[in-house]
Design an enzyme around this catalytic site. Structure first.
Site, PDB file in Angstrom:
ATOM      1  N   GLN A  71     -12.154  56.869  58.609  1.00 60.56           N
ATOM      2  CA  GLN A  71     -13.354  57.636  58.246  1.00 60.56           C
ATOM      3  C   GLN A  71     -13.750  58.639  59.322  1.00 60.56           C
ATOM      4  OE1 GLN A  71     -15.568  53.842  57.041  1.00 60.56           O
ATOM      5  NE2 GLN A  71     -16.477  55.376  55.721  1.00 60.56           N
ATOM      6  N   HIS A 125     -10.393  50.436  53.158  1.00 61.27           N
ATOM      7  CA  HIS A 125     -10.232  51.780  53.751  1.00 61.27           C
ATOM      8  C   HIS A 125      -8.882  51.908  54.460  1.00 61.27           C
ATOM      9  CE1 HIS A 125     -13.888  54.071  53.167  1.00 61.27           C
ATOM     10  NE2 HIS A 125     -14.660  53.091  53.595  1.00 61.27           N
ATOM     11  N   HIS A 162     -14.605  45.760  52.041  1.00 60.63           N
ATOM     12  CA  HIS A 162     -14.816  47.204  51.878  1.00 60.63           C
ATOM     13  C   HIS A 162     -14.059  47.979  52.968  1.00 60.63           C
ATOM     14  CE1 HIS A 162     -17.698  50.772  51.149  1.00 60.63           C
ATOM     15  NE2 HIS A 162     -17.008  51.114  52.227  1.00 60.63           N
ATOM     16  N   GLU A 163     -14.183  47.513  54.215  1.00 61.69           N
ATOM     17  CA  GLU A 163     -13.556  48.230  55.342  1.00 61.69           C
ATOM     18  C   GLU A 163     -12.037  48.049  55.345  1.00 61.69           C
ATOM     19  OE1 GLU A 163     -15.378  50.328  56.675  1.00 61.69           O
ATOM     20  OE2 GLU A 163     -17.313  49.499  56.103  1.00 61.69           O
ATOM     21  N   GLY A 184     -20.752  49.378  58.626  1.00 61.40           N
ATOM     22  CA  GLY A 184     -19.319  49.239  58.817  1.00 61.40           C
ATOM     23  C   GLY A 184     -18.665  50.606  58.848  1.00 61.40           C
ATOM     24  N   CYS A 192     -21.111  53.983  51.177  1.00 57.68           N
ATOM     25  CA  CYS A 192     -20.021  54.293  52.091  1.00 57.68           C
ATOM     26  C   CYS A 192     -20.387  55.555  52.863  1.00 57.68           C
ATOM     27  CB  CYS A 192     -18.741  54.529  51.285  1.00 57.68           C
ATOM     28  SG  CYS A 192     -17.300  54.890  52.303  1.00 57.68           S
ATOM     29  N   LEU A 193     -20.172  55.537  54.180  1.00 57.61           N
ATOM     30  CA  LEU A 193     -20.517  56.710  54.982  1.00 57.61           C
ATOM     31  C   LEU A 193     -19.683  57.929  54.589  1.00 57.61           C
ATOM     32  CD1 LEU A 193     -21.031  55.109  58.520  1.00 57.61           C
ATOM     33  CD2 LEU A 193     -22.750  55.760  56.819  1.00 57.61           C
TER      34      LEU A 193
HETATM   35 ZN    ZN Z   1     -16.691  52.899  53.244  1.00 62.51          ZN
END
Ligand code: ZN
Length: 171
Positions: A51, A140, A136-137, A46, A94-95
């Site tokens: 991000q 963000h 989660h996304e 995701g 998380c990236l």
């Molecule tokens: Zn993340």
């Protein structure tokens, strides 16, 4: 398609509130392709627009298993309409916080409304890893990170570690 550089903790950009997408045009479609390319390259399941530094309410997800065919999904202006009382726990990463994982408990099921790349509004109820990934996304888009859902002690430790690393890189 372009792979975009990822924004990494503790960059304050990650704390911005993202703005709604007004119209689904070619620029939005191209950006969605770039986000998918960036997510697959990382690799991740995701990615939210913020991000890669764009404060837009847009996210891409692919929770298909490795042996399965790719199943890219794009969600514009996603909103959580309801959540289940039942909870589930997944180990999240998380990236924007590379190589850090922690267990997070969230509602097991969510119903979301979103604008699709087809320009139409959709409603969908998700469970399992997709439910967790969506939450989660969507977090963000509101400047919230998964480490906000773990203990303050653990969070302070990971922020400190990444702050040190960032200093080293920029020195
Ligand atoms: Zn993340």
């Amino acid at each position: 398609m372009t792979i975009k550089p990822l924004i990494i903790l503790p960059d304050p950009v990650l704390r911005l509130q993202s703005k709604p997408i007004e119209t689904v045009d070619q620029a939005v479609r191209t950006f969605a392709d770039d986000m998918l390319e960036t997510m697959y390259d990382a690799p991740g399941i995701g990615l939210a627009a913020i991000q890669v530094g764009e404060p837009l309410r847009m996210l891409v997800i692919d929770v298909s298993k490795e042996e399965e065919e790719k199943a890219p999904r794009v969600f514009l202006n996603p909103e959580i309409l309801s959540t289940s009382d039942a909870r589930s726990t997944y180990e999240e990463g998380c990236l924007s916080i590379p190589d850090y994982y922690a267990e997070v408990e969230r509602p097991a099921e969510v119903t979301v409304r979103y604008l699709g790349l087809d320009g139409q509004m959709h409603e969908e109820t998700a469970d399992g890893i997709l439910a967790t990934c969506l939450q989660h996304e969507i977090d963000h888009l509101n400047g919230v990170l998964f480490i906000d859902h773990i203990s303050k002690l653990k969070r302070d430790m990971v922020v400190k570690k990444f702050t040190k690393q960032a200093r080293r890189v920029s020195a």
